[in-house]
Design an enzyme around this catalytic site. Structure first.
Site, PDB file in Angstrom:
ATOM      1  N   SER A  94       0.846  -1.195   0.000  1.00  0.00           N
ATOM      2  CA  SER A  94       0.000   0.000   0.000  1.00  0.00           C
ATOM      3  C   SER A  94       0.882   1.245   0.000  1.00  0.00           C
ATOM      4  O   SER A  94       2.111   1.171   0.120  1.00  0.00           O
ATOM      5  CB  SER A  94      -0.928  -0.012   1.212  1.00  0.00           C
ATOM      6  OG  SER A  94      -1.824  -1.103   1.147  1.00  0.00           O
ATOM      7  N   ASP A 112       6.883  -9.151  -4.254  1.00  0.00           N
ATOM      8  CA  ASP A 112       5.675  -9.362  -5.043  1.00  0.00           C
ATOM      9  C   ASP A 112       5.802 -10.601  -5.918  1.00  0.00           C
ATOM     10  O   ASP A 112       4.869 -11.413  -6.018  1.00  0.00           O
ATOM     11  CB  ASP A 112       5.389  -8.125  -5.908  1.00  0.00           C
ATOM     12  CG  ASP A 112       4.937  -6.927  -5.095  1.00  0.00           C
ATOM     13  OD1 ASP A 112       4.598  -7.098  -3.911  1.00  0.00           O
ATOM     14  OD2 ASP A 112       4.941  -5.807  -5.640  1.00  0.00           O
ATOM     15  N   HIS A 146       8.904   3.287  -3.912  1.00  0.00           N
ATOM     16  CA  HIS A 146       8.855   2.914  -2.493  1.00  0.00           C
ATOM     17  C   HIS A 146       9.742   3.814  -1.648  1.00  0.00           C
ATOM     18  O   HIS A 146      10.158   3.430  -0.565  1.00  0.00           O
ATOM     19  CB  HIS A 146       9.297   1.456  -2.315  1.00  0.00           C
ATOM     20  CG  HIS A 146       8.430   0.480  -3.032  1.00  0.00           C
ATOM     21  ND1 HIS A 146       8.756  -0.039  -4.264  1.00  0.00           N
ATOM     22  CD2 HIS A 146       7.221  -0.047  -2.703  1.00  0.00           C
ATOM     23  CE1 HIS A 146       7.793  -0.857  -4.659  1.00  0.00           C
ATOM     24  NE2 HIS A 146       6.860  -0.881  -3.733  1.00  0.00           N
ATOM     25  N   GLY A 188      -4.198  47.377  -0.787  1.00  0.00           N
ATOM     26  CA  GLY A 188      -4.918  48.077  -1.845  1.00  0.00           C
ATOM     27  C   GLY A 188      -5.049  49.551  -1.561  1.00  0.00           C
ATOM     28  O   GLY A 188      -4.926  50.389  -2.473  1.00  0.00           O
TER      29      GLY A 188
END
Length: 569
Positions: free
Chosen positions: A56, A111, A220, A551
Site C-alpha cells: 500500500s 511481489d 517505495h 490596496g
C-alpha cells in the site's frame, strides 16, 4: 511527521474501508486486505479474473482500479510491503472461475515471490493462473536487463488493457498474451523532488536539498539512479522522454499513449505543465500521441515528483484503452486535442473605446507623462505592496500592480488624445493585465469615469472631480464594500471628499489634489486599525489588525504620483 491516521498498524485496513464506502461495486474480502469486484457472475460464467496488488501507499493503485473492465481484485500489503501469499490466494479463489486468472505483478522480489507462490497453490487446486511481470522502469537499463527492472506507474496501463481484454470474454492464454505484449512495449521513468514519509515515521526516507532532484527513482521511497540540479519542466520532460525513447527504440511515425503520473504531492497544475512539455517533445520527434493522461494514478505516499510513461500502441491497443470501466480511479478519456486554440471573438465596433479621435487639444502630451509617473511609482512600491498583501492576503498585489504599470506604459499615445478616450483605453488595458480583484475594480472605475467625461473636450477641475467620484462609487457598487471595511475605498473615499471640498472652497486644482493625496495617505494608514470586513483579508479577521491594507496603500501611491502633473496641468 503529521499524518491523518489513527495508528500506523491500522492504516491499510482503515483505508480499504474508506475506499469501499465510496464504491458500491467493491467489497472487502473477509479479514484479508483484499478488495474484490461485486457482484461476480456465477463461477461457471466468469471471465478471466485480473488480479494485481502490492504494498500500500501507491493510492489510488491498486484498490481504485477494481471494477468491471479492470481488476477483479486488488491485494494490498502493508505500506510498501508485499501482500502475503495467503492474501493473494484468497483473491484468486474469490474471483477466478474455470477460465482462471491473470496476476499482474510489478517486478519487485517480494511481489514476485508471494504472487508466484499463490499462483502455484492455485494451480494445484485446479485453477488455471498466468503471471505477467511488469518491469517498465527504463532508468535501470544501464545497470540491469529488463528482467531485473522495477515495475512502476506504467503498470496501470497494463491493468486497463488486460481488464478490457478479459471483459471481452477472451481465453486465459489470449488475455495473458495481450498483457505481456503491453508490458513489453511500455517504458517509464520518474523524478523525485524530495522523499516520502511512511505513516509513523518521523522523517522521510531521503531528503533532497533545494538545489537537487533525483532522477530514476522507484515507487517505495528508494533513491534514484542520479542526483542532479533542478530542471525546468521542458528540460526534465526531455530527459525522461529521451531515455524512454532510446530504450524502447521508438521511431518517427510511431504512436504512443502518454501517461504523466504524479507521485503523491505534485499538484495537477504541474502535471499538466509536464504533459504539455511531453506532448510537444514527442511531436518534435514525430512520435504521435494517440492518448494522453495526467494525474496521480500510482503514487509513492506524499512524494513530490512525477513519472512519464509511454506505451507503444496500435488500433487494437487503443480499443482496449478506450473500453468502458467502472473502476473509480481510472481517469477515462485520454483523447488528444490536436488543436487547442480558437480565435478570440472580436468586440463589436460600437463597444470599442473611441481611442483615435484627434481633437488637437494636446491631451496626450499631458496625460502620457502622468501615466508614466504612476507606472514608475507602482513598480518602485512593488516590494512594499507584496509584503503588505502577504501578511493579510494572498501576496499577489505587488505583482499585479507591476503588471498594471507595464500595461499603462503600453497604452498607445493615440488613445490618450481625449480625456474620456484615455480613461477608456486605460481601463481596457488594466482589465486585461491585472489578475484577481484589482483588475475589475480599476477597469470598472475607469470606464465609469470615461462615460462621465464623454463629449467634454476640455474638462474643468470639477468635471475631473465628478468623474473621480463616479469611479469610486463604481468600485463600491461592484465589490459591495463601504468606508471602514478596510479596502482600497478607505483611501479613495477620503481622497474624493477632500478634492471636492477643496475645489468648492475655491482652492487651486493643484492644492486641492494635494489635499486629496494627504487624505488618501491618512486613510490608508487608518486601515491598520480596522478589522477587515470585505475582501480576502476578511478571512483573517482580527489577525489582520496592525497591517495597513495593501490596496489602500497602492491607491495613495498612485495618487501621489499624479501630484506634479495635476499641479502643472
Amino acid at each position: 511527521m503529521k499524518k491523518l491516521i489513527n495508528r500506523p498498524a491500522s492504516v491499510v485496513r482503515e483505508m480499504l474501508e474508506g475506499i469501499a464506502r465510496q464504491a458500491p461495486h467493491v467489497a472487502i474480502l473477509g479479514d484479508e486486505n483484499v478488495l474484490v469486484r461485486r457482484p461476480e457472475p456465477d463461477a461457471a460464467n466468469r471471465p478471466v479474473a485480473i488480479i494485481s496488488g502490492g504494498g500500500s501507499g501507491h493510492e489510488p493503485a491498486h484498490g481504485g482500479y477494481v471494477g468491471n473492465g479492470m481488476l477483479s481484485a486488488a491485494v494490498c500489503g502493508e505500506v510498501f510491503t508485499s501482500p502475503s501469499t495467503d492474501a493473494v490466494l484468497a483473491a484468486i479463489r474469490a474471483t477466478a472461475g474455470p477460465r482462471g486468472a491473470v496476476l499482474i505483478v510489478k517486478n519487485y522480489t517480494g511481489d514476485r515471490l508471494n504472487f508466484g507462490l499463490a499462483a502455484e497453490l492455485a494451480r494445484a487446486e485446479g485453477i488455471p493462473v498466468e503471471v505477467v511481470i511488469v518491469a517498465d522502469d527504463v532508468a535501470l537499463r544501464k545497470q540491469a536487463d529488463r528482467s531485473q527492472r522495477r515495475g512502476i506507474a506504467g503498470t496501470v496501463l497494463v491493468h486497463k488493457i488486460t481488464g478490457a481484454a478479459a471483459a471481452r470474454g477472451l481465453a486465459l492464454d489470449e488475455v495473458a498474451g495481450i498483457a505481456r505484449r503491453a508490458a513489453a512495449t511500455l517504458g517509464t521513468m520518474g523524478v523525485a523532488l524530495d522523499g516520502c514519509t511512511l505513516p509513523g515515521a518521523d522523517h522521510s526516507g531521503f531528503t533532497l536539498a533545494d538545489d537537487e532532484i533525483e532522477l530514476g527513482l522507484g515507487i517505495h521511497g528508494e533513491k534514484g539512479v542520479e542526483r542532479t540540479a533542478p530542471l525546468s519542466a521542458d528540460a526534465l520532460a526531455d530527459v525522461l522522454i529521451a531515455n524512454i525513447v532510446d530504450d524502447m527504440a521508438l521511431r518517427p511515425g510511431e504512436r504512443v499513449a502518454l501517461l504523466v503520473n504524479g507521485l503523491g504531492a505534485t499538484p495537477q497544475m504541474e502535471l499538466g505543465i509536464v504533459l504539455r512539455a511531453a506532448f510537444d517533445n514527442l511531436s518534435r520527434r514525430d512520435i504521435g500521441v494517440a492518448r494522453a493522461w495526467s494525474g496521480t494514478l500510482l503514487s509513492a505516499l506524499d512524494m513530490p515528483g512525477c513519472s512519464i510513461s509511454l506505451l507503444r500502441v496500435d488500433d487494437a491497443t487503443l480499443g482496449l484503452l478506450d473500453a468502458p470501466t467502472d473502476a473509480r480511479a481510472w481517469p477515462g478519456g485520454g483523447a488528444v486535442n490536436g488543436d487547442i486554440r480558437i480565435d478570440v471573438p472580436a468586440a463589436p465596433l460600437d463597444a470599442r473605446p473611441a481611442v483615435e479621435r484627434a481633437s488637437g487639444s494636446g491631451w496626450a502630451r499631458r496625460i502620457a507623462p502622468a501615466l508614466n509617473a504612476v507606472a514608475d511609482a507602482l513598480v518602485a512600491h512593488e516590494p512594499t505592496l507584496t509584503d503588505l498583501d502577504s501578511q493579510a492576503g494572498d501576496g499577489d498585489l505587488g505583482v499585479s500592480m507591476t503588471c498594471a504599470a507595464h500595461a499603462i506604459r503600453d497604452v498607445p499615445e493615440a488613445a490618450l488624445d481625449t480625456p474620456d478616450g484615455a480613461l477608456a483605453a486605460l481601463g481596457a488595458a488594466l482589465r486585461r493585465a491585472i489578475a484577481g480583484s484589482s483588475g475589475p475594480f480599476y477597469a470598472t472605475a475607469l470606464m465609469r469615469a470615461s462615460r462621465h467625461l464623454a463629449g467634454i473636450e476640455q474638462p474643468a477641475a470639477k468635471d475631473w472631480a465628478a468623474a473621480f467620484a463616479h469611479a469610486v462609487q463604481a468600485i463600491g457598487e461592484l465589490g459591495g464594500a463601504k468606508a471602514g471595511d478596510r479596502t482600497m475605498l478607505d483611501a479613495l473615499l477620503p481622497a474624493v471628499s477632500a478634492f471636492e471640498d477643496a475645489l468648492n472652497a475655491g482652492r487651486a486644482p493643484g492644492d486641492a489634489w494635494e489635499a486629496a493625496v494627504a487624505a488618501a495617505q491618512q486613510g490608508a494608514q487608518e486601515t491598520a486599525k480596522m478589522t477587515p470586513r470585505a475582501g480576502r483579508a476578511s478571512y483573517l479577521g482580527a489577525r489582520a489588525v496592525g497591517i495597513p491594507d495593501g490596496g489602500a496603500v497602492a491607491v495613495a501611491c498612485w495618487l501621489a504620483a499624479l501630484t506634479p502633473h495635476v499641479r502643472g496641468g
